[in-house]
Design a protein around this motif. Structure first.
Motif, PDB file in Angstrom:
ATOM      1  N   LYS A  48       0.831  -1.443   0.173  1.00  0.00           N
ATOM      2  CA  LYS A  48      -0.154  -0.245   0.170  1.00  0.00           C
ATOM      3  C   LYS A  48       0.885   1.141   0.131  1.00  0.00           C
ATOM      4  CE  LYS A  48      -3.285  -1.241  -0.729  1.00  0.00           C
ATOM      5  NZ  LYS A  48      -3.503  -2.098  -1.840  1.00  0.00           N
ATOM      6  N   THR A  51       2.944   0.579  -4.888  1.00  0.00           N
ATOM      7  CA  THR A  51       3.505  -0.627  -5.578  1.00  0.00           C
ATOM      8  C   THR A  51       2.970  -0.682  -7.280  1.00  0.00           C
ATOM      9  OG1 THR A  51       3.281  -1.550  -3.650  1.00  0.00           O
ATOM     10  CG2 THR A  51       3.970  -3.118  -5.682  1.00  0.00           C
ATOM     11  N   THR A  52       1.238  -0.432  -7.434  1.00  0.00           N
ATOM     12  CA  THR A  52       0.690  -0.625  -8.268  1.00  0.00           C
ATOM     13  C   THR A  52       0.997   0.554  -9.532  1.00  0.00           C
ATOM     14  OG1 THR A  52      -0.998  -1.364  -7.098  1.00  0.00           O
ATOM     15  CG2 THR A  52      -1.622  -0.885  -9.463  1.00  0.00           C
ATOM     16  N   SER A 149      -4.693   3.214   3.974  1.00  0.00           N
ATOM     17  CA  SER A 149      -4.783   2.367   2.733  1.00  0.00           C
ATOM     18  C   SER A 149      -4.839   1.152   2.642  1.00  0.00           C
ATOM     19  CB  SER A 149      -3.462   2.695   1.784  1.00  0.00           C
ATOM     20  OG  SER A 149      -3.887   2.203   0.411  1.00  0.00           O
TER      21      SER A 149
HETATM   22  P1  A3P Z   1      -4.705   5.080  -1.323  1.00  0.00           P
HETATM   23  O1  A3P Z   1      -5.536   3.821  -0.767  1.00  0.00           O
HETATM   24  O2  A3P Z   1      -4.142   5.779  -0.124  1.00  0.00           O
HETATM   25  O3  A3P Z   1      -5.856   5.778  -2.314  1.00  0.00           O
HETATM   26  P2  A3P Z   1      -0.200  -0.590  -3.550  1.00  0.00           P
HETATM   27  O4  A3P Z   1      -0.252  -0.268  -5.085  1.00  0.00           O
HETATM   28  O5  A3P Z   1       1.301  -0.791  -2.773  1.00  0.00           O
HETATM   29  O6  A3P Z   1      -1.236  -1.609  -3.105  1.00  0.00           O
HETATM   30  O7  A3P Z   1      -0.844   0.893  -2.818  1.00  0.00           O
HETATM   31  C1  A3P Z   1      -2.094   1.300  -3.277  1.00  0.00           C
HETATM   32  C2  A3P Z   1      -2.146   2.819  -3.005  1.00  0.00           C
HETATM   33  O8  A3P Z   1      -1.594   3.488  -4.283  1.00  0.00           O
HETATM   34  C3  A3P Z   1      -3.585   3.414  -2.908  1.00  0.00           C
HETATM   35  O9  A3P Z   1      -3.471   4.499  -1.989  1.00  0.00           O
HETATM   36  C4  A3P Z   1      -3.821   3.665  -4.494  1.00  0.00           C
HETATM   37  O10 A3P Z   1      -5.028   4.534  -4.570  1.00  0.00           O
HETATM   38  C5  A3P Z   1      -2.496   4.385  -4.702  1.00  0.00           C
HETATM   39  N1  A3P Z   1      -2.609   4.411  -6.439  1.00  0.00           N
HETATM   40  C6  A3P Z   1      -2.871   3.199  -6.973  1.00  0.00           C
HETATM   41  N2  A3P Z   1      -2.517   3.876  -8.179  1.00  0.00           N
HETATM   42  C7  A3P Z   1      -2.178   4.923  -8.309  1.00  0.00           C
HETATM   43  C8  A3P Z   1      -1.639   5.808  -9.503  1.00  0.00           C
HETATM   44  N3  A3P Z   1      -1.814   5.466 -10.610  1.00  0.00           N
HETATM   45  N4  A3P Z   1      -1.224   6.979  -9.044  1.00  0.00           N
HETATM   46  C9  A3P Z   1      -1.127   7.525  -7.786  1.00  0.00           C
HETATM   47  N5  A3P Z   1      -1.688   6.632  -6.818  1.00  0.00           N
HETATM   48  C10 A3P Z   1      -1.953   5.184  -6.929  1.00  0.00           C
END
Ligand code: A3P
Length: 320
Positions: A48, A51-52, A149
């Motif tokens: 969170k 990563t994505t 998150s």
């Molecule tokens: P929030 O829940 O605070 O919105 P991970 O990818 O490590 O699981 O982290 C998820 C967090 O990254 C989430 O934060 C998500 O909304 C955010 N996130 C996902 N895609 C994103 C993007 N393209 N740009 C910015 N933040 C992004």
């Protein structure tokens, strides 16, 4: 019980970090069997923490010659970033890996992009050993935002995994997750030790480990994509700069673009809907869910743990 409302449980501590117990054999297998190649780039993070987004940015940057970011058939328009870049430890947990007794990542062509949530100390030696050539990009995020998150994500995950989707188990409260998080008890926690491991590695071997911050990526996405390209050995040429390719990568991977793609609205991963990976994507959302007292308590725990490391969370541009 909290275990069913605050998955994945049971957790077990190993080498100073908490892991989902059923996942430990995969962690050990990855460490023992993964064979890094000099051209590999490992995308590392605490869950969170962006990563994505990092997967999408690195994929679009590294493969831009074959897949121009404006292209209507770009893989990221058809596949979720997690389907474009696999997790190391999940590859060693998959039935395919067990059946073949081998490494499903070995089938990927070079240069490989592979992701991991493993703490630095648990990353396979074939990656971390000096002189192996392969690189690591780490993204860190303010622990309070990572916690919130995670809490939001866990609720969606519970609902998805529920035997009776209309009546999912009651998820843990943010206070319950906060207590566990402060105690380091969450997958790959304590979060601050996870970050510190990679921070120190990036100080020791800056040519091998690039350390990025989610908050800085939000403020200056194009600058961070340029940094990423340079580090991965595929710097944007003058011609590409003139054509705005780095800006195109940022646009393709933006929250708005990815969130609205059909595959991310309706597709699924093993444990959750793809849409759960795209929520708000801002810095500071913790203040909508945590009290100032909770924030101060977590900040203090983190500050004490980081003392003497030279590292502090947040956007470095704001602290200078
Ligand atoms: P929030 O829940 O605070 O919105 P991970 O990818 O490590 O699981 O982290 C998820 C967090 O990254 C989430 O934060 C998500 O909304 C955010 N996130 C996902 N895609 C994103 C993007 N393209 N740009 C910015 N933040 C992004």
């Amino acid at each position: 019980p909290l275990e069913t409302r605050c998955p994945p449980y049971p957790l077990r501590q190993h080498g100073g970090f908490w892991f989902s117990e059923p996942f430990l054999p995969a962690v050990a297998a990855a460490r023992a069997r993964f064979e890094a190649r000099p051209s590999d780039v490992l995308l590392a993070s605490f869950p969170k923490s962006g990563t994505t987004w990092l997967k999408a940015l690195a994929f679009a940057t590294l493969h831009r010659a074959d897949h121009p970011p404006r292209g209507l058939d770009h893989p990221l328009r058809r596949r979720n970033p997690h389907d474009c870049v696999e997790f190391l430890e999940e590859a060693f947990a998959s039935p395919a890996a067990k059946d073949s007794g081998g490494d499903v990542l070995a089938a990927l062509p070079s240069p490989r992009l592979i992701a991991t949530h493993l703490p630095y100390t648990h990353v396979p030696k074939s990656v971390t050993t000096e002189g192996t050539g392969c690189k690591i990009v780490y993204v860190c995020r303010d622990p309070k935002d990572a916690l919130v998150s995670k809490w939001q994500f866990t609720k969606k995950r519970l609902a998805f995994a529920a035997a009776a989707p209309d009546n999912p188990p009651k998820p843990c409260t943010v206070d319950e997750m906060f207590e566990l998080f402060c105690d380091g008890r969450c997958t790959y926690g304590p979060q601050w030790h996870h970050v510190l491991g990679y921070w120190e590695a990036s100080r020791r071997q800056p040519e091998k480990v690039l350390f990025l911050r989610y908050e800085e990526m939000l403020r200056d996405p194009v600058g961070n994509v340029r940094k990423l390209a340079e580090f991965m050995g595929c710097v944007f040429s003058g011609k590409e700069e003139a054509a705005g390719v780095a800006e195109d990568v940022v646009e393709l991977c933006s929250m708005d673009t990815l969130k609205n793609m059909e595959v991310n609205k309706n597709g699924t991963q093993n444990s959750v809907k793809n849409e759960a990976f795209f929520r708000k994507g801002v810095a500071g959302d913790w203040s909508n869910h945590m009290t100032p007292e909770m924030a101060a308590r977590l900040d203090k725990i983190v500050e004490d743990a980081l003392q003497g490391s030279g590292f502090a969370f947040g956007d470095t541009a704001e602290s200078t």
